[in-house]
Scaffold this motif. Sequence first.
Motif, PDB file in Angstrom:
ATOM      1  N   ASN A 173       0.824  -1.208   0.000  1.00  9.90           N
ATOM      2  CA  ASN A 173       0.000   0.000   0.000  1.00  9.90           C
ATOM      3  C   ASN A 173       0.862   1.264   0.000  1.00  9.90           C
ATOM      4  O   ASN A 173       0.635   2.189   0.781  1.00  9.90           O
ATOM      5  N   VAL A 174       1.878   1.272  -0.864  1.00 11.50           N
ATOM      6  CA  VAL A 174       2.746   2.441  -0.994  1.00 11.50           C
ATOM      7  C   VAL A 174       2.565   3.061  -2.372  1.00 11.50           C
ATOM      8  O   VAL A 174       2.084   2.422  -3.305  1.00 11.50           O
ATOM      9  N   MET A 175       2.953   4.320  -2.482  1.00 11.70           N
ATOM     10  CA  MET A 175       2.890   4.986  -3.773  1.00 11.70           C
ATOM     11  C   MET A 175       4.263   5.532  -4.110  1.00 11.70           C
ATOM     12  O   MET A 175       5.050   5.870  -3.228  1.00 11.70           O
ATOM     13  N   ASP A 176       4.532   5.603  -5.385  1.00 15.39           N
ATOM     14  CA  ASP A 176       5.786   6.136  -5.882  1.00 15.39           C
ATOM     15  C   ASP A 176       5.706   7.659  -5.839  1.00 15.39           C
ATOM     16  O   ASP A 176       4.768   8.247  -6.400  1.00 15.39           O
ATOM     17  N   LEU A 177       6.634   8.297  -5.148  1.00 17.39           N
ATOM     18  CA  LEU A 177       6.671   9.747  -5.106  1.00 17.39           C
ATOM     19  C   LEU A 177       7.269  10.278  -6.404  1.00 17.39           C
ATOM     20  O   LEU A 177       8.143   9.651  -7.002  1.00 17.39           O
ATOM     21  N   GLU A 178       6.803  11.414  -6.823  1.00 19.17           N
ATOM     22  CA  GLU A 178       7.357  12.013  -8.035  1.00 19.17           C
ATOM     23  C   GLU A 178       8.816  12.392  -7.802  1.00 19.17           C
ATOM     24  O   GLU A 178       9.263  12.534  -6.672  1.00 19.17           O
ATOM     25  N   PHE A 179       9.522  12.569  -8.903  1.00 19.32           N
ATOM     26  CA  PHE A 179      10.912  12.965  -8.780  1.00 19.32           C
ATOM     27  C   PHE A 179      11.195  14.061  -9.788  1.00 19.32           C
ATOM     28  O   PHE A 179      10.434  14.268 -10.734  1.00 19.32           O
ATOM     29  N   LYS A 180      12.303  14.747  -9.589  1.00 17.88           N
ATOM     30  CA  LYS A 180      12.745  15.789 -10.508  1.00 17.88           C
ATOM     31  C   LYS A 180      14.076  15.354 -11.073  1.00 17.88           C
ATOM     32  O   LYS A 180      14.847  14.675 -10.416  1.00 17.88           O
ATOM     33  N   GLY A 181      14.345  15.760 -12.293  1.00 27.01           N
ATOM     34  CA  GLY A 181      15.627  15.435 -12.898  1.00 27.01           C
ATOM     35  C   GLY A 181      15.449  14.609 -14.145  1.00 27.01           C
ATOM     36  O   GLY A 181      14.381  14.572 -14.758  1.00 27.01           O
ATOM     37  N   SER A 182      16.495  13.934 -14.528  1.00 27.41           N
ATOM     38  CA  SER A 182      16.508  13.121 -15.737  1.00 27.41           C
ATOM     39  C   SER A 182      15.440  12.032 -15.663  1.00 27.41           C
ATOM     40  O   SER A 182      15.155  11.492 -14.594  1.00 27.41           O
ATOM     41  N   GLN A 183      14.878  11.708 -16.821  1.00 30.35           N
ATOM     42  CA  GLN A 183      13.855  10.658 -16.883  1.00 30.35           C
ATOM     43  C   GLN A 183      14.416   9.315 -16.437  1.00 30.35           C
ATOM     44  O   GLN A 183      13.714   8.488 -15.883  1.00 30.35           O
ATOM     45  N   PHE A 184      15.708   9.089 -16.683  1.00 32.47           N
ATOM     46  CA  PHE A 184      16.338   7.811 -16.349  1.00 32.47           C
ATOM     47  C   PHE A 184      17.382   8.015 -15.251  1.00 32.47           C
ATOM     48  O   PHE A 184      18.083   9.009 -15.223  1.00 32.47           O
ATOM     49  N   THR A 185      17.486   7.036 -14.348  1.00 31.53           N
ATOM     50  CA  THR A 185      18.409   7.140 -13.219  1.00 31.53           C
ATOM     51  C   THR A 185      19.624   6.227 -13.361  1.00 31.53           C
ATOM     52  O   THR A 185      20.506   6.253 -12.519  1.00 31.53           O
ATOM     53  N   TRP A 186      19.647   5.406 -14.404  1.00 31.67           N
ATOM     54  CA  TRP A 186      20.753   4.466 -14.600  1.00 31.67           C
ATOM     55  C   TRP A 186      21.028   4.326 -16.088  1.00 31.67           C
ATOM     56  O   TRP A 186      20.113   4.375 -16.916  1.00 31.67           O
ATOM     57  N   CYS A 187      22.295   4.133 -16.435  1.00 33.27           N
ATOM     58  CA  CYS A 187      22.698   3.894 -17.818  1.00 33.27           C
ATOM     59  C   CYS A 187      23.823   2.862 -17.808  1.00 33.27           C
ATOM     60  O   CYS A 187      24.685   2.882 -16.922  1.00 33.27           O
ATOM     61  N   ASN A 188      23.821   1.960 -18.792  1.00 36.49           N
ATOM     62  CA  ASN A 188      24.859   0.929 -18.835  1.00 36.49           C
ATOM     63  C   ASN A 188      26.221   1.466 -19.265  1.00 36.49           C
ATOM     64  O   ASN A 188      27.223   0.785 -19.139  1.00 36.49           O
ATOM     65  N   LYS A 189      26.274   2.674 -19.820  1.00 43.40           N
ATOM     66  CA  LYS A 189      27.531   3.345 -20.203  1.00 43.40           C
ATOM     67  C   LYS A 189      28.400   2.486 -21.110  1.00 43.40           C
ATOM     68  O   LYS A 189      29.628   2.492 -20.999  1.00 43.40           O
ATOM     69  N   ARG A 190      27.756   1.731 -21.995  1.00 46.57           N
ATOM     70  CA  ARG A 190      28.506   0.887 -22.923  1.00 46.57           C
ATOM     71  C   ARG A 190      28.292   1.372 -24.347  1.00 46.57           C
ATOM     72  O   ARG A 190      27.168   1.700 -24.730  1.00 46.57           O
ATOM     73  N   PRO A 191      29.355   1.386 -25.143  1.00 43.07           N
ATOM     74  CA  PRO A 191      29.169   1.759 -26.546  1.00 43.07           C
ATOM     75  C   PRO A 191      28.342   0.689 -27.269  1.00 43.07           C
ATOM     76  O   PRO A 191      28.308  -0.466 -26.873  1.00 43.07           O
ATOM     77  N   GLY A 192      27.649   1.087 -28.303  1.00 39.97           N
ATOM     78  CA  GLY A 192      26.818   0.134 -29.036  1.00 39.97           C
ATOM     79  C   GLY A 192      25.376   0.300 -28.619  1.00 39.97           C
ATOM     80  O   GLY A 192      24.743   1.299 -28.913  1.00 39.97           O
ATOM     81  N   VAL A 193      24.857  -0.681 -27.919  1.00 41.30           N
ATOM     82  CA  VAL A 193      23.474  -0.636 -27.457  1.00 41.30           C
ATOM     83  C   VAL A 193      23.426   0.033 -26.086  1.00 41.30           C
ATOM     84  O   VAL A 193      23.802  -0.543 -25.074  1.00 41.30           O
ATOM     85  N   VAL A 194      22.961   1.277 -26.074  1.00 42.76           N
ATOM     86  CA  VAL A 194      22.863   2.022 -24.824  1.00 42.76           C
ATOM     87  C   VAL A 194      21.509   1.695 -24.175  1.00 42.76           C
ATOM     88  O   VAL A 194      20.475   1.751 -24.823  1.00 42.76           O
ATOM     89  N   VAL A 195      21.555   1.327 -22.903  1.00 48.85           N
ATOM     90  CA  VAL A 195      20.339   1.022 -22.141  1.00 48.85           C
ATOM     91  C   VAL A 195      20.225   2.021 -21.009  1.00 48.85           C
ATOM     92  O   VAL A 195      21.187   2.240 -20.271  1.00 48.85           O
ATOM     93  N   ARG A 196      19.052   2.630 -20.917  1.00 51.26           N
ATOM     94  CA  ARG A 196      18.759   3.565 -19.812  1.00 51.26           C
ATOM     95  C   ARG A 196      17.497   3.077 -19.112  1.00 51.26           C
ATOM     96  O   ARG A 196      16.572   2.610 -19.744  1.00 51.26           O
ATOM     97  N   GLU A 197      17.504   3.224 -17.769  1.00 53.46           N
ATOM     98  CA  GLU A 197      16.348   2.806 -16.988  1.00 53.46           C
ATOM     99  C   GLU A 197      16.099   3.771 -15.848  1.00 53.46           C
ATOM    100  O   GLU A 197      17.028   4.384 -15.338  1.00 53.46           O
ATOM    101  N   ARG A 198      14.826   3.905 -15.496  1.00 50.13           N
ATOM    102  CA  ARG A 198      14.481   4.623 -14.270  1.00 50.13           C
ATOM    103  C   ARG A 198      14.252   3.557 -13.210  1.00 50.13           C
ATOM    104  O   ARG A 198      13.165   3.022 -13.067  1.00 50.13           O
TER     105      ARG A 198
END
Length: 197
Positions: A170-195
Amino acid sequence: MKLLSWNCQGLGRTLTVRNLKDLVRKNNPSIIFLMETKISSVRITRIRRNCGYNQDVYVEPIGLAGGLALWWAANSSLTVLFKSKNVIHAVRESASLKTPKFITFVYGPPKEGERRTTWNLVRSLSTNLVGSWLLVDDFNDLMSQAEKEGGNPRSMRKILNFQSLLSDCNVMDLEFKGSQFTWCNKRPGVVVRERLD
């Protein structure tokens, strides 16, 4: 109450410690939760003292992975009720209704099997609470496909499992400010970003 939560990905580097000190100086949080410290509590204790905090609890890393640190100022009246490899659960005594009574700090394991165990632990903690609750986390999970860009789509089973956790607690996700994604694999080629979380 100000709270700082940071997946520091290792607290052994000079630049990381400097960044942490800058965050503390700029924000003056009363509670700090650090994930993936990757160093022993003996080394972290020195950093805590240099940051000006006098209360702490640690979960030691296993080898070069994991590790949690929770610091707070003496006036925060925090009491740790439970700790494990991925969770620190505490109660905070305060006369103010604006601050949560219970705070659970979670670092979601990267491996799915361990994540399921952690989710079940969080569920069990949520059933026994009487009073307000704040869940502070890096769940390492996604609520929807829209929280991922690049790479293979996230399994709907995993997304539904995570949504079920939030619903069950019974929890809710609080809104956030900033970039849409909080993680990036930082690899050349196929870049993956995730929140994540």
